[in-house]
Enzyme design. Structure first.
Site, PDB file in Angstrom:
ATOM      1  N   HIS A  38     102.881 -34.646  40.497  1.00  0.00           N
ATOM      2  CA  HIS A  38     101.183 -34.467  40.614  1.00  0.00           C
ATOM      3  C   HIS A  38     101.191 -33.460  40.782  1.00  0.00           C
ATOM      4  O   HIS A  38     100.295 -33.310  41.176  1.00  0.00           O
ATOM      5  CB  HIS A  38     101.162 -35.633  41.723  1.00  0.00           C
ATOM      6  CG  HIS A  38     100.277 -35.971  42.750  1.00  0.00           C
ATOM      7  ND1 HIS A  38      99.461 -35.213  42.574  1.00  0.00           N
ATOM      8  CD2 HIS A  38      99.720 -36.901  42.995  1.00  0.00           C
ATOM      9  CE1 HIS A  38      97.522 -35.815  42.663  1.00  0.00           C
ATOM     10  NE2 HIS A  38      97.965 -37.226  43.467  1.00  0.00           N
ATOM     11  N   HIS A  52     101.068 -42.924  48.335  1.00  0.00           N
ATOM     12  CA  HIS A  52     102.061 -41.880  47.596  1.00  0.00           C
ATOM     13  C   HIS A  52     102.988 -41.879  48.699  1.00  0.00           C
ATOM     14  O   HIS A  52     103.700 -40.639  49.586  1.00  0.00           O
ATOM     15  CB  HIS A  52     101.371 -40.978  47.495  1.00  0.00           C
ATOM     16  CG  HIS A  52     100.790 -40.230  46.755  1.00  0.00           C
ATOM     17  ND1 HIS A  52     101.139 -40.937  45.279  1.00  0.00           N
ATOM     18  CD2 HIS A  52      99.881 -39.129  45.808  1.00  0.00           C
ATOM     19  CE1 HIS A  52      99.800 -40.390  44.615  1.00  0.00           C
ATOM     20  NE2 HIS A  52      99.134 -39.710  45.509  1.00  0.00           N
ATOM     21  N   GLU A  75      99.761 -38.634  35.718  1.00  0.00           N
ATOM     22  CA  GLU A  75     101.200 -38.867  36.518  1.00  0.00           C
ATOM     23  C   GLU A  75     101.106 -40.328  35.806  1.00  0.00           C
ATOM     24  O   GLU A  75     100.644 -41.416  36.589  1.00  0.00           O
ATOM     25  CB  GLU A  75      99.869 -39.563  38.299  1.00  0.00           C
ATOM     26  CG  GLU A  75      99.782 -38.242  39.353  1.00  0.00           C
ATOM     27  CD  GLU A  75      98.554 -38.715  39.550  1.00  0.00           C
ATOM     28  OE1 GLU A  75      98.801 -39.742  40.796  1.00  0.00           O
ATOM     29  OE2 GLU A  75      97.476 -38.414  39.485  1.00  0.00           O
TER      30      GLU A  75
END
Ligand code: NAG
Ligand code: NAG
Ligand code: NAG
Length: 360
Positions: free
Chosen positions: A197, A124, A325
């Site tokens: 998220h 991420h 996601e």
């Protein structure tokens, strides 16, 4: 049930047009904000709170089939708690969502080394990705939308080149929420892959686990991963595996066939703006449909939640929420057979998500 779930979403064409028009007319800037604040948007019984820390969704309030309101996303009571968060609750992750194997990639013959934050891999966007920075509030109207922007500098977490990113959350009609993530590279090519998220629990954030939710995922293939959750580069059919949700099934139906629950990218079947998933929770009657223009979607069942103290003191445990996601494929920078995430100067990265909520 199956017939119900596979019914076409009504009116999608017309509301997409209005999303695009409304988003294009975001000229009503509310000025730069570098303080961390809480911002609300509200339409009838449907309301959301946000913070500009990570362009994060703090709460999503929705009625159930009897009109009872619940908050259906996991999160914290105070904005400060988001600063120490390691779960990515409700945030926008980037510059490249998901994992990059070995925290490196090569672009146009040059090697880039990124900040590794999960073993020797990057997750991420690195140790301080877009979920861990203060965004500006570019535009906010309580009855319609909020837009956050962030300027990522050259070399941030090891990524090349500057990029300018914006995320807009906006109501469409009375029961739809559009999320639009846009970015551009300001000079040279750079990878961009953003993802929202949020952890959902349609029974209410404090209702326990999500294993009895029914889910349908419109992806007939997945990108399998190794022990470190890095894609092997294969794209394999879900048929005959616990990953097959082409027909609606409960999330828990085959979860015990997997060592750790679901944490996998689906190669979605549709083109352009297509339906990615439908999730339904029986007791509340709440149903969520998700549409996107992205090719992939990570399905994560909150496997790593271990006693996280959340809103109202409620303690979130494994499978307390699920994440859908939508995004490009993980580690695409290291797999030439995956759709490219490189954004060249002059090109616009434009990721659309549309949620439609009902309760019956
Ligand atoms: C959302 O924010 C508003 C304004 O700060 C606040 O009054 C409200 O209680 C918040 N709602 C939730 C569910 O946290
Ligand atoms: C965040 O972590 C720091 C360092 O461990 C700690 O001092 C602080 O109290 C934490 N903040 C919150 C809101 O939990
Ligand atoms: C980039 O990394 C690869 C693999 O580690 C290596 O073979 C190559 O020589 C490197 N290229 C440059 C320009 O450093």
């Amino acid at each position: 049930m199956e017939a119900e779930m596979s019914k076409k979403m009504p009116g999608v064409g017309s509301f997409i047009v209005s999303v695009i028009l409304l988003m294009a007319s975001n000229g009503c800037a509310a000025g730069k904000e570098k303080e961390i604040g809480v911002y609300e948007i509200k339409r009838g019984d449907f309301s959301l709170n946000f913070t500009n820390w990570g362009a994060t969704v703090i709460s999503v309030i929705l009625p159930d089939k009897n009109g009872k309101l619940n908050d259906v996303v996991l999160g914290y009571d105070s904005v400060e708690e988001y600063e120490n968060d390691t779960t990515y609750f409700g945030s926008v992750v980037g510059r490249v969502a998901n994992r990059i194997g070995g925290a490196r990639f090569t672009l146009n013959g040059k090697n880039y080394t990124l900040v590794a934050n999960e073993g020797h891999n990057t997750l991420h966007g690195g140790k301080k990705g877009f979920s861990d920075v203060i965004w500006s509030v570019k535009s906010h109207e309580k009855d319609s939308h909020i837009t956050f922007t962030y300027d990522s500098f050259d070399g941030e977490q090891g990524f090349p080149r500057q990029s300018r990113v914006s995320v807009t959350y906006m109501f469409v009609g009375t029961n739809k929420l559009a999320v639009r993530m846009k970015a551009k590279s300001l000079n040279k090519p750079t990878p961009i892959n953003l993802a929202f998220h949020g952890y959902w629990n349609l029974g209410g954030h404090a209702s326990g686990n999500i294993l009895s939710h029914t889910i349908q995922i419109f992806g007939s293939k997945i990108t399998p991963v190794d022990q470190e959750l890095i894609p092997t580069g294969q794209i394999t059919p879900v048929q005959g595996t616990p990953y097959d949700f082409l027909k609606p099934q409960t999330i828990g139906s085959r979860i015990n066939d997997l060592p750790n629950g679901y944490d996998i990218n689906y190669a979605l079947d549709g083109q352009d703006l297509h339906r990615a998933a439908i999730v339904w929770e029986r007791r509340s009657g709440r149903k969520m449909e998700l549409w996107t223009n992205e090719p992939g979607m990570q399905f994560y069942t909150g496997n790593k939640l271990v006693d996280v103290k959340g809103k109202g003191g409620f303690v979130y445990r494994s499978h307390a929420g699920f994440c859908l996601e939508t995004q490009g494929f993980p580690d695409a920078v290291n797999h030439p057979n995956f759709p490219s995430q490189i954004v060249n100067p002059g090109e616009i990265y434009d990721h659309i998500m549309i949620y439609r909520f009902t309760a019956v």
